[in-house]
Design an enzyme around this catalytic site. Structure first.
Site, PDB file in Angstrom:
ATOM      1  N   GLN A 224       0.826  -1.203   0.000  1.00  0.00           N
ATOM      2  CA  GLN A 224       0.000   0.000   0.000  1.00  0.00           C
ATOM      3  C   GLN A 224       0.863   1.256   0.000  1.00  0.00           C
ATOM      4  OE1 GLN A 224      -2.797  -2.320   3.154  1.00  0.00           O
ATOM      5  NE2 GLN A 224      -3.108  -0.121   3.148  1.00  0.00           N
ATOM      6  N   ARG A 371      -8.137  -0.899   8.406  1.00  0.00           N
ATOM      7  CA  ARG A 371      -9.173   0.068   8.028  1.00  0.00           C
ATOM      8  C   ARG A 371      -9.360   1.096   9.134  1.00  0.00           C
ATOM      9  NH1 ARG A 371     -14.341  -1.460   4.270  1.00  0.00           N
ATOM     10  NH2 ARG A 371     -14.495   0.609   3.392  1.00  0.00           N
ATOM     11  N   CYS A 372      -8.265   1.723   9.505  1.00  0.00           N
ATOM     12  CA  CYS A 372      -8.268   2.493  10.743  1.00  0.00           C
ATOM     13  C   CYS A 372      -7.078   3.435  10.743  1.00  0.00           C
ATOM     14  CB  CYS A 372      -8.131   1.481  11.883  1.00  0.00           C
ATOM     15  SG  CYS A 372      -7.565   2.117  13.445  1.00  0.00           S
ATOM     16  N   GLU A 742     -12.592   4.624   6.083  1.00  0.00           N
ATOM     17  CA  GLU A 742     -12.655   3.730   7.239  1.00  0.00           C
ATOM     18  C   GLU A 742     -13.767   4.080   8.221  1.00  0.00           C
ATOM     19  OE1 GLU A 742      -8.724   4.816   8.356  1.00  0.00           O
ATOM     20  OE2 GLU A 742      -9.374   5.897  10.122  1.00  0.00           O
TER      21      GLU A 742
END
Ligand code: CDP
Length: 796
Positions: A224, A371-372, A742
């Site tokens: 990523q 996702r945070c 998120e």
């Protein structure tokens, strides 16, 4: 504006629910994922993993593996050590074993690698390696980790006499103590946010290709954050950075799992350098679930000082974080427990204090930002569970309690109790939309009525603002690299364009939405802009995509580079129209003469002039790069409300309705935003109802496959009702957007859990830790007691 201005929605600008251009290839099976990369002469790598969670390595015998035909290389920690690669730095300034030398410290740890003609030979050869282990006592939670006489897991580190990694604090202790001294009531809550795994469908992998003739290392990598990896490889492997090319192809999901550097990446790179052939490594699902990038696993204790009229006077929080065997969180370096201290940012609370302790255990390294934004999920879950319990303790309606403590609309910028600066929001308005959608008062009546008949209905609210978009560079860095981002735009002579950014989509739709920002700024139809990300040889340096930072940072860079292009195009327009620049006006897609609006040139005509008819002295071409360092984080706000029915006989609970009200400022693509919210709510529901990775007392990872680690399918996922009517533009973002990726995964879990806890109201049960499996709900109901901690593995 003249009648010749373009219609923004028609050209796919802001606010257009343009279909995702990347889906053309994804749904036709034409995506190009890591496992699709095949290079001439490519070899395959497999990893031998430890079956034991804690053991001293007495010896490793690889002789039988070397004898298997088709085996080219067997790597062990000892061999890595001769090249100073047995250990590598983590993103949190710790070290992590690449291949174990002295001990194994978690089940699934990488012990050796085999590189062979095909993956099957490599796997067989791994099984032929004989490792002699001496088992050691195992630690699986913070309590055991801190117990007297606990074995020191990280005895490789000089001066490490215990399993404590850090003690960290933030906030104003003295002011918080004073707030508690004058409280009418103190509400307390303890809970565990269980260990989970981002579990992208595509596992992690790499194809390393070292070319001795050019000295160039090309690595196709599931990452990523390609540029950070390039910098890390340059530092660790001591290869000059300009001779390293990281290519992150289509990613089959990331969710934080593809931010860290994993041992498999390092070993495949070394193997390619040694063998001078391309080497592919791709994990299987069990390898992914047991060894890479866990999230959460935090124990939280909190107290809230309350006045009897409902005002929150202060908050105390303590966290014990279980990091596993290596401290490898991806997090902004200054904050040991990430942005946990973003808790309570939506509430006007005078004082707060947070203490945090991190410990090692014999579990895979955890703490990725699944996702945070770096522990924001744990923070918001704790906040909203705490708020519900406090309202109950006070006997005040939970919606009213939230509303009376919200930061008011006219109180921005607002300094949060832990020192962040929030800048905009309409919290009460969002709550009102949510309450109306769920028909709050009617549901409360139905709930009371149903209870008389023994039927358990519940309603849970979760409201939160969260910090999205790290950095600014003053405060946020990873390994010292400042957190900003970038965009590079080249407009060709025919008015078509290519845009590259330092972000890296894993399915979020950047190829669609970045082109929409260009369309908004320049009037070039989005269909005429191709977007590329993920190749460090072509993309400008950026910090990648995680923590919903793409729109706040890279998206802002896209707007800024478009504005640079427009500024040059204005000069070209003045030249073409033979007037001075001051006499030129802009409308979407066109410059015109202020005094004669019919006389104008399109952006495409300016592009052609940039290559064929520029004024004397002007540099030819129409391209530019922008690096964007945001002045602040963006602060979206969300309200999630869930209603449930709990079966008192079985503990099974069903979702009746879910309402989501998200204010993420200006929406670039409303359809994509809705997709992000639905995906986030699905993950929230999964966390609340079924998903956890746990370990038995012997340190065995239970949850190493999709029979045990549950992903909700469309069958069990409830429907969601989404609301978009509240829009508070971000005051500092060039197009007023805030992050969204998120939000629902962060704020959602508390709404589901609060709903079940609300249904259990009056039973004396204060908390059931996630996941709220039916047997845990049944146990709480039947025995009238809390059910805490990671779900026990029943030993028959
Ligand atoms: O960093 P990440 O892409 O995961 O998260 P994000 O920046 O919140 O964006 C997720 C997706 O939603 C991207 O395609 C964004 O462009 C889109 N988005 C949007 O259309 N409008 C917003 N206000 C925020 C995001």
């Amino acid at each position: 504006m003249t009648s010749k201005a373009l219609d923004e929605v028609k050209i796919g600008g802001l606010g257009s629910s343009r279909k995702r251009v990347e889906d053309d290839r994804f749904i036709r099976g034409k995506g190009h994922y890591l496992d699709d990369v095949t290079l001439p002469g490519m070899l395959h790598m497999e990893i031998l993993r430890s079956p034991l969670p804690h053991a001293r390595i007495k010896s490793i015998d690889t002789s039988k593996a070397w004898e298997i035909p088709g085996v080219h290389l067997v790597l062990t920690g000892e061999m890595m050590a001769t090249r100073n690669l047995a250990w590598m730095p983590t993103l949190s300034y710790d070290t992590q074993a690449v291949l174990a030398t002295d001990k194994v410290r978690f089940q699934g740890q990488e012990v050796a690698c085999v590189i062979a003609d095909d993956p099957y030979i490599a796997k067989d050869a791994c099984e032929a390696i004989d490792v002699d282990y001496e088992p050691l006592p195992v630690i699986v939670n913070p309590e055991q980790s801190q117990a007297d006489g606990a074995p020191v897991i990280r005895d490789d580190k000089d001066g490490q006499a215990s399993n404590v990694i850090y003690d960290w604090e933030v906030g104003d202790k003295a002011a918080t103590d004073r707030a508690f001294a004058r409280a009418d009531l103190i509400s307390k809550l303890e809970l565990h946010y269980p260990r989970s795994h981002p579990s992208p469908i595509e596992c992690c992998g790499s194809v390393a290709d070292f070319n001795r003739a050019t000295s160039k290392l090309t690595v196709h990598l599931t990452t990523q954050a390609p540029h950070i990896i390039r910098a890390a490889v340059a530092m660790v492997a001591e290869i000059p950075e300009h001779l390293i090319r990281i290519i992150s192809p289509d990613l089959g999901g990331g969710f934080g799992n593809k931010v860290p550097i994993y041992p498999g990446y390092v070993c495949s790179i070394l193997a390619s350098i040694l063998l001078e052939r391309p080497v592919k490594w791709i994990e299987d699902k069990t390898g992914n679930l047991i060894s890479t990038g866990f999230a959460r696993d935090v124990y939280l204790k909190g107290e809230m000082a309350l006045r009897k009229d409902g005002k929150i006077l202060g908050v105390r929080m303590h966290t014990d974080a279980d990091h596993g065997a290596f401290f490898s969180d991806a997090q902004p370096s200054k904050f040991k427990i990430g942005l946990m201290h973003s808790a309570f940012a939506a509430y006007d609370i005078p004082a707060a204090h947070l203490t945090a302790r991190g410990v090692y255990t014999n579990k895979a390294p955890g703490g990725v930002a699944y996702r945070c934004s770096f522990r924001v999920t744990e923070a918001m879950f704790f906040q909203e569970r705490m708020v519900q319990e406090a309202a109950n303790d006070l006997g005040i309606d939970q919606a009213a309690f939230r509303r009376m403590n919200f930061v008011a609309d006219d109180d921005f910028p607002h300094r949060t109790p832990f020192g962040f600066l929030t800048d905009s929001g309409q919290y009460a308005k969002c709550l009102d939309v949510g309450l109306k959608a769920i028909d709050y008062d009617k549901f409360r009546e139905e709930q009371a009525e149903a209870r008389k008949r023994g039927k358990l209905l519940g309603l849970g609210i979760s409201t939160m603002t969260e910090p999205l978009g790290a950095g600014n560079s003053r405060e946020y860095d990873i390994l010292g690299i400042k957190m900003f981002d970038s965009a590079d735009l080249k407009v060709h002579m025919t008015g078509k364009a290519i845009l590259r950014t330092g972000a890296k989509s894993q399915g979020q739709g950047h190829e669609t939405t970045w082109a929409q920002i260009v369309a908004h700024e320049l009037g070039i139809p989005a269909a005429d802009v191709v977007v590329e990300e993920g190749d460090t040889d072509t993309a400008p340096f950026g910090m990648g995509t995680y923590a919903s930072r793409s729109t706040p940072v890279a998206g802002a860079a896209v707007a800024m580079v478009s504005r640079k292009i427009r500024a040059k195009a204005r000069k070209l327009a003045a030249h073409l129209l033979e007037v001075s620049e001051e006499d030129i006006e802009w409308e979407l897609g066109r410059f015109y003469v202020r005094s004669a609006p019919g006389r104008g040139v399109t952006i495409q005509e300016c592009a052609m002039a940039a290559y064929s008819n520029m004024p004397d002295g002007m540099e030819p071409g129409l391209e530019n790069t922008a690096y964007y360092d945001p002045p602040n984080l963006t602060w979206p706000f969300a309200v999630y409300i869930v209603t449930v029915e709990v079966d008192p006989v079985t503990g099974v609970w069903d979702v009746l309705k879910t309402v989501a009200v998200d204010d993420c400022g200006v929406r670039i693509n409303p359809m994509i935003v809705e997709g992000q919210i639905m995906g986030g709510l699905t993950e929230a529901y999964a966390m609340a109802s079924m998903q956890f990775i746990t370990f038995d007392a012997d340190g065995n990872c239970v949850g190493s496959n999709y029979m045990d680690y549950l992903l909700p399918s469309a069958w069990e996922t409830p429907g969601f009702e989404l609301h978009s009517e509240v829009v508070t533009p971000c005051p500092h973002h060039p197009i007023g957007a805030k992050g969204i990726g998120e939000c629902a995964a962060v704020g959602g879990p508390a709404a589901f859990v609060n709903a079940v806890m609300d249904a259990l109201g009056g039973t004396g049960v204060r908390n059931i830790d996630m996941p709220l499996l039916p047997d845990r709900v049944w146990e709480a109901l039947t025995h009238g007691r809390d059910v805490s901690g990671a779900p026990p593995i029943r030993q028959e």
